[in-house]
Design a protein around this motif. Structure first.
Motif, PDB file in Angstrom:
ATOM      1  N   LEU A 335      91.929  34.405  34.608  1.00 41.48           N
ATOM      2  CA  LEU A 335      91.815  34.991  35.940  1.00 41.48           C
ATOM      3  C   LEU A 335      91.132  36.350  35.832  1.00 41.48           C
ATOM      4  CD1 LEU A 335      95.317  34.187  37.458  1.00 41.48           C
ATOM      5  CD2 LEU A 335      93.138  33.174  38.099  1.00 41.48           C
ATOM      6  N   PRO A 336      90.319  36.719  36.809  1.00 41.16           N
ATOM      7  CA  PRO A 336      89.674  38.034  36.779  1.00 41.16           C
ATOM      8  C   PRO A 336      90.699  39.153  36.772  1.00 41.16           C
ATOM      9  CG  PRO A 336      88.648  36.619  38.420  1.00 41.16           C
ATOM     10  CD  PRO A 336      89.882  35.913  37.954  1.00 41.16           C
ATOM     11  N   VAL A 341      98.681  34.803  39.287  1.00 45.11           N
ATOM     12  CA  VAL A 341      99.022  33.591  40.029  1.00 45.11           C
ATOM     13  C   VAL A 341      99.749  33.949  41.317  1.00 45.11           C
ATOM     14  CG1 VAL A 341     100.513  31.555  39.997  1.00 45.11           C
ATOM     15  CG2 VAL A 341      99.033  32.044  38.039  1.00 45.11           C
ATOM     16  N   GLU A 342     100.645  34.924  41.240  1.00 44.76           N
ATOM     17  CA  GLU A 342     101.408  35.313  42.421  1.00 44.76           C
ATOM     18  C   GLU A 342     100.491  35.865  43.505  1.00 44.76           C
ATOM     19  OE1 GLU A 342     102.150  36.181  39.286  1.00 44.76           O
ATOM     20  OE2 GLU A 342     103.807  34.730  39.069  1.00 44.76           O
ATOM     21  N   ARG A 343      99.536  36.707  43.120  1.00 41.54           N
ATOM     22  CA  ARG A 343      98.612  37.273  44.099  1.00 41.54           C
ATOM     23  C   ARG A 343      97.681  36.191  44.653  1.00 41.54           C
ATOM     24  NH1 ARG A 343      95.546  42.487  42.659  1.00 41.54           N
ATOM     25  NH2 ARG A 343      95.749  42.765  44.905  1.00 41.54           N
ATOM     26  N   MET A 344      97.313  35.240  43.831  1.00 40.80           N
ATOM     27  CA  MET A 344      96.461  34.147  44.283  1.00 40.80           C
ATOM     28  C   MET A 344      97.194  33.294  45.322  1.00 40.80           C
ATOM     29  SD  MET A 344      94.499  31.449  41.796  1.00 40.80           S
ATOM     30  CE  MET A 344      96.050  30.723  41.242  1.00 40.80           C
ATOM     31  N   ARG A 345      98.454  32.987  45.049  1.00 44.47           N
ATOM     32  CA  ARG A 345      99.251  32.207  46.003  1.00 44.47           C
ATOM     33  C   ARG A 345      99.475  32.973  47.297  1.00 44.47           C
ATOM     34  NH1 ARG A 345     102.557  27.884  43.739  1.00 44.47           N
ATOM     35  NH2 ARG A 345     103.954  28.227  45.488  1.00 44.47           N
ATOM     36  N   ALA A 346      99.542  34.299  47.193  1.00 43.72           N
ATOM     37  CA  ALA A 346      99.766  35.111  48.385  1.00 43.72           C
ATOM     38  C   ALA A 346      98.529  35.217  49.263  1.00 43.72           C
ATOM     39  CB  ALA A 346     100.242  36.510  47.986  1.00 43.72           C
ATOM     40  N   ILE A 373      94.101  28.411  48.713  1.00 38.97           N
ATOM     41  CA  ILE A 373      95.351  28.143  48.008  1.00 38.97           C
ATOM     42  C   ILE A 373      96.536  28.341  48.951  1.00 38.97           C
ATOM     43  CG2 ILE A 373      96.853  28.853  46.110  1.00 38.97           C
ATOM     44  CD1 ILE A 373      94.343  27.399  45.210  1.00 38.97           C
ATOM     45  N   ARG A 374      96.548  29.481  49.621  1.00 38.09           N
ATOM     46  CA  ARG A 374      97.668  29.796  50.509  1.00 38.09           C
ATOM     47  C   ARG A 374      97.689  28.921  51.755  1.00 38.09           C
ATOM     48  NH1 ARG A 374      98.602  35.641  53.569  1.00 38.09           N
ATOM     49  NH2 ARG A 374     100.188  34.909  55.023  1.00 38.09           N
ATOM     50  N   ASN A 375      96.533  28.674  52.353  1.00 46.91           N
ATOM     51  CA  ASN A 375      96.493  28.028  53.659  1.00 46.91           C
ATOM     52  C   ASN A 375      96.255  26.526  53.623  1.00 46.91           C
ATOM     53  OD1 ASN A 375      96.879  30.544  54.759  1.00 46.91           O
ATOM     54  ND2 ASN A 375      94.735  30.856  55.305  1.00 46.91           N
ATOM     55  N   PHE A 391     100.550  26.450  39.274  1.00 47.57           N
ATOM     56  CA  PHE A 391      99.371  27.164  38.769  1.00 47.57           C
ATOM     57  C   PHE A 391      99.752  27.825  37.453  1.00 47.57           C
ATOM     58  CE2 PHE A 391      99.283  27.087  43.379  1.00 47.57           C
ATOM     59  CZ  PHE A 391      98.021  26.581  43.639  1.00 47.57           C
ATOM     60  N   MET A 392      99.049  27.469  36.388  1.00 46.45           N
ATOM     61  CA  MET A 392      99.367  27.971  35.054  1.00 46.45           C
ATOM     62  C   MET A 392      98.155  28.714  34.505  1.00 46.45           C
ATOM     63  SD  MET A 392     101.192  24.418  34.098  1.00 46.45           S
ATOM     64  CE  MET A 392     100.137  23.698  35.356  1.00 46.45           C
TER      65      MET A 392
END
Length: 411
Positions: A335-336, A341-346, A373-375, A391-392
């Protein structure tokens, strides 16, 4: 850290996150180790422990100040380490633990004798980064746009004019130059960053080749998707299907609106559809098939993998693995920076390959707001079968796992 915890740490030996050093180490040697940890996943240097793991104690005067100063003067960008003394690690011997987290401003360089050197951690050793590793760090930090790099040997003629015309007219609702107007095409494609100027003339960029290339695989072997269907719950030599999916990311649509050549996203969904078994129900007199994985979710995950993968990592494709109970999409690259993962899901928006993302949004392959991802992915799976996608994030890949209906009988 207690003396007992220190002993346990030492007993496990040096590894990718731990280094032993006597405190007479030079400042440039210690800066090398710290830089390698910053460019990796973070780590700890134990000052006062020899290479064999024997506690010899740290005796350098004002050791903490010395460490802080070298992290400021010998490392660029400068960092502030976390320092912790373990008193009486052995009777009369103290150890200083110098800890740094993964650096948010990669790549970090050691500065010595007016020379900047970049190091990475490999196992229990620190070595100079290769040009490819350094390139990936710059890209991860958003300081290098890999997609605008020229593709050697790929002239403008290696881009599919039909796809480009379809994009400019049908998708964007604009106009396109005449086929024989090479100057106008060259100017337009250069402005769109699908080609770039080199001493040899205009050549396709990585993004241009991935999106519109006539033969992306020839010039960018890492541009495809390896799709495998396994009959068992774990990877095995036995497979039901094993395909290399390749071609440009976007589709070719004829002037009559008919699909002439599918995109990579379409090819991946076709593979999933052909290698999974739907359940069926009757809606009146009509049969309704229900696929194990919702089409919109699978398409979004595949499109995200294509848009966000690290194309500077050569020799490996995106992988699409279908098992009887799940679907896994593995995308090469970490990930950049600052993205978790948490921020991506958010719903935090990020794009390693902004041009790819923009064009794929134009085609409707990814969420226009950048929050697919979120929507779409998470609520889509919850609505489909009550499961949440997994997401791993690992050092060199991101895996998305979609679970089949937990009540379904394994096929």
């Amino acid at each position: 850290m207690t003396p007992y915890e220190l002993q346990q740490l030492i007993r496990d030996g040096e590894d990718s996150g731990l280094e032993f050093k006597r405190d007479e180490v030079t400042n440039f040697d210690l800066a090398r180790e710290v830089t390698a940890f910053l460019n990796h996943m973070g780590g700890t240097v134990l000052l006062g422990v020899d290479d064999g793991g024997r506690i010899v104690g740290a005796q350098r005067p004002r050791l903490e100040e010395w460490v802080v100063e070298l992290c400021r003067a010998k490392i660029d960008p400068p960092v502030i380490p976390s320092l912790h003394w373990v008193r009486n690690a052995e009777p009369g011997s103290d150890v200083l633990a110098v800890r740094v987290s993964v650096g948010p401003d990669k790549p970090y360089a050691r500065v010595h004798n007016k020379r900047r050197t970049y190091y990475v951690r490999v196992g229990s050793t620190s070595r100079e980064a290769s040009s490819e590793e350094l390139e990936r760090m710059y890209q991860s930090a958003g300081r290098l746009n890999y997609g605008v790099k020229p593709v050697p040997g790929a002239g403008v003629e290696e881009l599919d004019l039909r796809r480009l015309r379809d994009y400019l007219t049908r998708v964007l609702g604009g106009s396109a130059p005449d086929d024989d107007d090479t100057n106008e095409w060259g100017t337009l494609l250069h402005n769109l960053e699908f080609v770039t100027q080199t001493p040899e003339g205009l050549v396709a960029t990585v993004d241009g080749m991935l999106l519109f290339g006539t033969r992306p695989r020839r010039f960018l072997p890492q541009s495809g998707i390896r799709a495998i269907c396994y009959p068992s719950l774990a990877p095995d030599y036995a497979t039901r299907a094993d395909q290399d999916l390749h071609g440009p990311i976007v589709p070719l649509v004829g002037i009559d609106g008919y699909l002439l050549d599918p995109s990579l996203v379409d090819k991946a969904w076709d593979f999933v559809r052909l290698n999974t078994t739907p359940t069926a129900r009757l809606d009146g007199m009509r049969r309704v098939d229900r696929w194990p994985f919702p089409e919109a979710v699978v398409r979004e995950c595949i499109a995200n993998a294509l848009a966000h993968r690290d194309y500077s990592i050569r020799g490996t494709d995106i992988t699409l693995n279908a098992f009887p109970d799940r679907l896994e999409i593995e995308s090469p690259g970490s990930l950049p920076n600052t993205i978790t993962v948490e921020r991506m899901r958010a719903g935090v928006r990020y794009a390693r390959n902004q041009t790819l993302m923009n064009v794929m949004r134009d085609y409707g392959y990814v969420d226009a707001r950048g929050m697919g991802i979120r929507n779409k992915v998470v609520p889509g799976m919850l609505a489909h079968n009550g499961t949440e996608p997994e997401f791993m994030a690992e050092e060199h890949r991101l895996t998305v796992r979609l679970r089949d209906d937990p009540q379904a009988v394994p096929r």
